[in-house]
Design a protein around this motif. Structure first.
Motif, mmCIF file in Angstrom:
data_model
loop_
_atom_site.group_PDB
_atom_site.id
_atom_site.type_symbol
_atom_site.label_atom_id
_atom_site.label_comp_id
_atom_site.label_asym_id
_atom_site.label_seq_id
_atom_site.Cartn_x
_atom_site.Cartn_y
_atom_site.Cartn_z
ATOM 1 N N UNK A 62 0.822 -1.206 0.000
ATOM 2 C CA UNK A 62 0.000 0.000 0.000
ATOM 3 C C UNK A 62 0.857 1.257 0.000
ATOM 4 N N UNK A 63 1.916 1.285 0.784
ATOM 5 C CA UNK A 63 2.750 2.491 0.840
ATOM 6 C C UNK A 63 4.011 2.406 -0.012
ATOM 7 N N UNK A 64 4.429 1.194 -0.370
ATOM 8 C CA UNK A 64 5.594 1.092 -1.254
ATOM 9 C C UNK A 64 5.204 1.260 -2.715
ATOM 10 N N UNK A 65 3.916 1.005 -3.024
ATOM 11 C CA UNK A 65 3.408 1.167 -4.396
ATOM 12 C C UNK A 65 2.193 2.099 -4.364
ATOM 13 N N UNK A 66 2.421 3.411 -4.244
ATOM 14 C CA UNK A 66 1.307 4.355 -4.067
ATOM 15 C C UNK A 66 0.344 4.435 -5.237
ATOM 16 N N UNK A 67 0.726 3.923 -6.407
ATOM 17 C CA UNK A 67 -0.177 3.973 -7.560
ATOM 18 C C UNK A 67 -0.965 2.673 -7.727
ATOM 19 N N UNK A 68 -0.817 1.762 -6.791
ATOM 20 C CA UNK A 68 -1.545 0.493 -6.874
ATOM 21 C C UNK A 68 -3.047 0.766 -6.880
ATOM 22 N N UNK A 69 -3.754 0.327 -7.921
ATOM 23 C CA UNK A 69 -5.200 0.638 -8.015
ATOM 24 C C UNK A 69 -5.987 0.065 -6.844
ATOM 25 N N UNK A 70 -6.893 0.864 -6.331
ATOM 26 C CA UNK A 70 -7.720 0.419 -5.207
ATOM 27 C C UNK A 70 -8.552 -0.799 -5.581
ATOM 28 N N UNK A 71 -8.979 -0.866 -6.833
ATOM 29 C CA UNK A 71 -9.804 -1.998 -7.268
ATOM 30 C C UNK A 71 -9.045 -3.318 -7.152
#
Length: 299
Positions: free
Chosen positions: A42-51
């Protein structure tokens, strides 16, 4: 992490039954590699889509046998440590963090009231909150957004659809909603957001059933909701075709016919009686500019 979850829930006075359920379900998921990976990502990949996160969490829920709403809450509780560090890195005051993460409790109580489950039903909302797109200042929460309406004038200033405004959200915290509490929140938000606007004048916007002008006649002039309406220039009103948002007033009983709605509070009684007369719940959208000198709103 279990000790952190326990101390966090104790600090925010989670119901004992909720704490017991959440900690028991955390024990089921704590060693799941996929869950641990999601928390780390969640914080290492800030662009990870919420979906993608939501889909993965729901897969874990099915596999392990934890209610999805409870698992969503556990996920965000596990992220509170990382969020606190992100606030520190951004130079945000500790009080903003504490007021913002308190929303997990408010949504927990909503979820239990409506779904009879200790969890949260608002994954996408909290995804944005934990991405620091939503901040709390005292009684209310705020985020940037596009106005999205035809041109309107507020305090002699014209605003267009693509203009950025600061949206206000009113959490169901049961905290005082009197004018003094609202002004204190507006002022904190004004000083925080003003540097994001070229003229140092953020325009505040709110779209909610609370701003339905008909509430004035229904709830009476002494109501804090009526006072809240007067903070704004109402630029749009509309009716819900299906009485949407009734759950905010009547909880799990929202789908009952008007004559069977609970009447446990003054607001419930007044709105239930009004609905029984054949009326429908509506909403309004309003604007104001905050005046820090006179500590009031300009419309």
């Amino acid at each position: 992490m279990k000790e952190h979850l326990h101390s966090f829930m104790e600090k925010y006075a989670y119901p004992t039954e909720a704490q017991r359920q959440i900690l028991a379900d955390y024990e089921k998921v704590r060693q799941d590699e996929c869950f641990a990976h999601l928390v780390e990502l969640f914080y290492t990949e800030p662009t990870l889509p919420a979906e993608e996160i939501l889909e993965a969490l729901d897969g874990i829920s099915d596999r392990i046998g934890i209610n999805r709403y409870t698992l969503h809450l556990i996920f965000f509780l596990c992220l509170t440590k990382g969020l606190q560090k992100a606030y520190e890195k951004a130079g945000l005051d500790e009080s903003i963090y504490e007021e913002t993460v308190a929303d997990l409790l408010y949504k927990l109580m909503e979820c239990y009231e409506v779904e009879k489950v200790w969890g949260i039903t608002t994954f996408m909302w909290h995804n944005n909150m934990f991405r620091m797109k939503i901040l709390a200042f005292g009684r209310m929460q705020y985020c940037f957004g596009k106005f999205g309406e035809p041109d309107a004038v507020v305090a002699d200033r014209t605003i267009s659809a693509e203009d950025t405004v600061v949206y206000i959200h009113i959490p169901s915290s049961n905290k005082p909603f009197d004018r003094e509490s609202r002004i204190a929140s507006y002022e904190k938000a004004y000083f925080f957001f003003r540097d994001s606007f070229a003229d140092k004048m953020p325009i505040f916007c709110c779209d909610t059933w609370l701003l339905n002008p008909e509430n004035k006649a229904v709830l009476g002039e002494k109501s804090n909701i009526v006072s809240f309406i007067d903070d704004f220039k109402i630029i749009k009103t509309y009716k819900y075709p299906d009485n949407r948002n009734m759950w905010r007033i009547f909880g799990a009983d929202a789908d009952r016919p008007p004559e069977d709605l609970p009447r446990n509070t003054s607001m419930q009684r007044k709105i239930a009686d009004w609905l029984q007369e054949g009326n429908r719940l509506g909403a309004g959208k309003g604007l104001f500019i905050y005046d820090p000198v006179n500590k009031t709103t300009r419309k």
